[in-house]
Write a protein that holds these residues in place. Structure first.
Motif, PDB file in Angstrom:
ATOM      1  N   UNK A 100       0.854  -1.204   0.000  1.00 25.64           N
ATOM      2  CA  UNK A 100       0.000   0.000   0.000  1.00 25.64           C
ATOM      3  C   UNK A 100       0.878   1.237   0.000  1.00 25.64           C
ATOM      4  N   UNK A 101       1.090   1.833  -1.149  1.00 24.29           N
ATOM      5  CA  UNK A 101       1.928   3.035  -1.237  1.00 24.29           C
ATOM      6  C   UNK A 101       1.681   3.756  -2.561  1.00 24.29           C
ATOM      7  N   UNK A 102       1.979   5.042  -2.540  1.00 19.04           N
ATOM      8  CA  UNK A 102       2.070   5.848  -3.770  1.00 19.04           C
ATOM      9  C   UNK A 102       3.376   6.598  -3.619  1.00 19.04           C
ATOM     10  N   UNK A 103       4.325   6.392  -4.534  1.00 18.16           N
ATOM     11  CA  UNK A 103       5.586   7.105  -4.390  1.00 18.16           C
ATOM     12  C   UNK A 103       6.173   7.447  -5.750  1.00 18.16           C
ATOM     13  N   UNK A 104       6.936   8.536  -5.727  1.00 19.46           N
ATOM     14  CA  UNK A 104       7.583   8.961  -6.959  1.00 19.46           C
ATOM     15  C   UNK A 104       8.995   8.402  -6.961  1.00 19.46           C
ATOM     16  N   UNK A 105       9.365   7.732  -8.061  1.00 12.33           N
ATOM     17  CA  UNK A 105      10.732   7.224  -8.168  1.00 12.33           C
ATOM     18  C   UNK A 105      11.612   8.353  -8.691  1.00 12.33           C
ATOM     19  N   UNK A 109      -8.665   2.994  -3.199  1.00 12.44           N
ATOM     20  CA  UNK A 109      -9.123   4.097  -4.066  1.00 12.44           C
ATOM     21  C   UNK A 109      -9.066   5.415  -3.294  1.00 12.44           C
ATOM     22  N   UNK A 110      -9.530   5.401  -2.059  1.00 13.04           N
ATOM     23  CA  UNK A 110      -9.598   6.656  -1.296  1.00 13.04           C
ATOM     24  C   UNK A 110      -8.203   7.250  -1.097  1.00 13.04           C
ATOM     25  N   UNK A 111      -7.224   6.388  -0.816  1.00 17.92           N
ATOM     26  CA  UNK A 111      -5.846   6.881  -0.643  1.00 17.92           C
ATOM     27  C   UNK A 111      -5.328   7.504  -1.936  1.00 17.92           C
ATOM     28  N   UNK A 112      -5.693   6.889  -3.054  1.00 13.50           N
ATOM     29  CA  UNK A 112      -5.243   7.420  -4.350  1.00 13.50           C
ATOM     30  C   UNK A 112      -5.958   8.730  -4.671  1.00 13.50           C
ATOM     31  N   UNK A 113      -7.252   8.765  -4.341  1.00 13.59           N
ATOM     32  CA  UNK A 113      -8.009   9.994  -4.627  1.00 13.59           C
ATOM     33  C   UNK A 113      -7.444  11.168  -3.820  1.00 13.59           C
ATOM     34  N   UNK A 114      -6.988  10.887  -2.595  1.00 14.95           N
ATOM     35  CA  UNK A 114      -6.457  11.949  -1.730  1.00 14.95           C
ATOM     36  C   UNK A 114      -5.004  12.315  -2.070  1.00 14.95           C
ATOM     37  N   UNK A 168     -14.958   3.246  -2.034  1.00 16.01           N
ATOM     38  CA  UNK A 168     -13.597   3.818  -2.154  1.00 16.01           C
ATOM     39  C   UNK A 168     -12.765   3.559  -0.895  1.00 16.01           C
ATOM     40  N   UNK A 169     -13.433   3.330   0.232  1.00 19.67           N
ATOM     41  CA  UNK A 169     -12.707   3.026   1.474  1.00 19.67           C
ATOM     42  C   UNK A 169     -12.165   1.599   1.500  1.00 19.67           C
ATOM     43  N   UNK A 170     -12.719   0.714   0.672  1.00 22.23           N
ATOM     44  CA  UNK A 170     -12.304  -0.694   0.708  1.00 22.23           C
ATOM     45  C   UNK A 170     -11.652  -1.164  -0.592  1.00 22.23           C
ATOM     46  N   UNK A 171     -12.128  -0.667  -1.728  1.00 26.00           N
ATOM     47  CA  UNK A 171     -11.658  -1.154  -3.033  1.00 26.00           C
ATOM     48  C   UNK A 171     -10.210  -0.767  -3.291  1.00 26.00           C
ATOM     49  N   UNK A 172      -9.503  -1.626  -4.028  1.00 26.13           N
ATOM     50  CA  UNK A 172      -8.071  -1.408  -4.289  1.00 26.13           C
ATOM     51  C   UNK A 172      -7.814  -1.296  -5.793  1.00 26.13           C
TER      52      UNK A 172
END
Ligand SMILES: Cc1cc2nc3c(=O)[nH]c(=O)nc-3n(C[C@H](O)[C@H](O)[C@H](O)COP(=O)(O)OP(=O)(O)OC[C@H]3O[C@@H](n4cnc5c(N)ncnc54)[C@H](O)[C@@H]3O)c2cc1C
Length: 294
Positions: A60-65, A78-83, A107-111
């Motif tokens: 579970x992460x969003x990061x810039x290489x 989804x919610x983490x990505x939307x935010x 969005x709180x549960x879906x990946x």
């Protein structure tokens, strides 16, 4: 209805999950459960075992290489990505697709991994992944990894290039688009929380004079997999856009469509809506690429 009985496993590593997937015949990976559990409760699916991915850390992460690519773990919600400010600023098309995906509970549960692996022809994210030229990383036992371009990942309705019972999606990689790029996602649905009747994702880059250098126009809900409207892209290539050219591109890009008819809409209606949405989305993406619209 209740699902049929099943065994439940909660591995804590990708390697263990893949081992179970190979060993337990017919087992299914469980991510957000927003599609899988519904199918099980309707008894459309009755897997003998579920392999829950939620206890595996590091997915579970969003990061810039360093090289400008953005990497997203398959279990990112989804919610983490939307935010995520990175997604909102770098890929507005994806932000819009997430904002318009189901309701807040979904969005709180879906990946992202669950959505792409499920490959529903009406899902929001698959056309966006193709438009952005995403790369999808599949894992096999023994630490083996395989990168699949989004263009080649979605094979048919609910069918992907992942090898069944052997591979799982672990990461989504989004390439940097050059300065002077913009994109958008548009969707027609009966209610805000419904799946799309027609959806379109457009991403493009322009030069200093506003001429289109590269564009990707991708539709959803009109075929069994994301439909790349290459005829529209050809019309746009090298052009400075105006209303008439956007209409010409939309006409060319949707001419060969043969969308399905179902309870939501007829094939004819889908095709007409597709033309309208493609034109609007092209114009909006172009304005964003030129920096005249946020
Ligand atoms: C009320 C409601 C409204 C919805 N509206 C929309 C909508 O408007 N737009 C939209 O796009 N979606 C919508 N959805 C579906 C939602 O996006 C689901 O979250 C998505 O389809 C599946 O993601 P998940 O994480 O829940 O996966 P799951 O349901 O847990 O899994 C789905 C499938 O993917 C497989 N899988 C999961 N993770 C992996 C992985 N890492 N590698 C390989 N295979 C994997 C599973 O085995 C299963 O076959 C809606 C759902 C509901 C309940």
């Amino acid at each position: 209805m209740r699902p049929a009985p099943f065994e439940y496993y909660a591995p804590t590593s990708v390697e263990d999950a893949l081992r179970l997937l190979e060993e337990k015949e017919g087992a299914k990976l469980l991510a957000g459960g927003q599609s899988l559990l519904a199918l099980m409760k309707l008894r459309l699916l009755a897997p003998p075992a579920l392999i829950d991915l939620n206890r595996i850390s590091g997915l579970r992460y969003v990061r810039e290489d360093g090289n400008g690519w953005i990497s997203i773990g398959a279990m990112t919600l989804y919610d983490e990505l939307e935010q995520s400010p990175l997604i909102r600023t770098r890929y507005p098309a994806m932000h819009e697709a997430l904002y318009r995906l189901g309701d807040q509970q979904v969005r709180n549960r879906g990946t992202i991994g669950g959505s792409l692996a499920h490959a529903d022809p009406s899902a929001n994210l698959p056309p966006v992944m193709v438009a952005l030229k995403a790369q999808l990383v599949a894992a096999r036992r023994g630490g083996e990894r395989r990168t699949i371009p989004a263009d080649e990942f979605f094979l048919d309705a609910f069918t992907t290039a992942l090898e069944p019972d052997r591979e799982m999606l672990v990461e989504v990689r989004l390439p940097p688009w050059p300065r002077g790029s913009g994109g958008t996602y548009m969707k027609l649905s009966k209610r805000e929380i419904d799946f799309s009747i027609v959806e379109v994702a457009v991403q493009m880059s322009v030069d200093g004079d506003g001429r289109v250098k590269e564009s990707r126009v991708v539709l959803g809900s009109v075929a069994t997999r994301p439909y790349r409207a290459t005829a529209a892209e050809d019309v746009l290539s090298g052009s400075v856009l105006d209303d008439a050219l956007a209409a010409k591109a939309a006409e060319a890009g949707t001419k060969d469509l043969e969308p399905p008819s179902d309870v939501q809409a007829s094939s004819w209606y889908r095709k007409e809506v597709a033309k309208v949405l493609v034109k609007r989305a092209i114009l909006k993406a172009w304005r964003r690429a030129r920096g005249v619209e946020q």
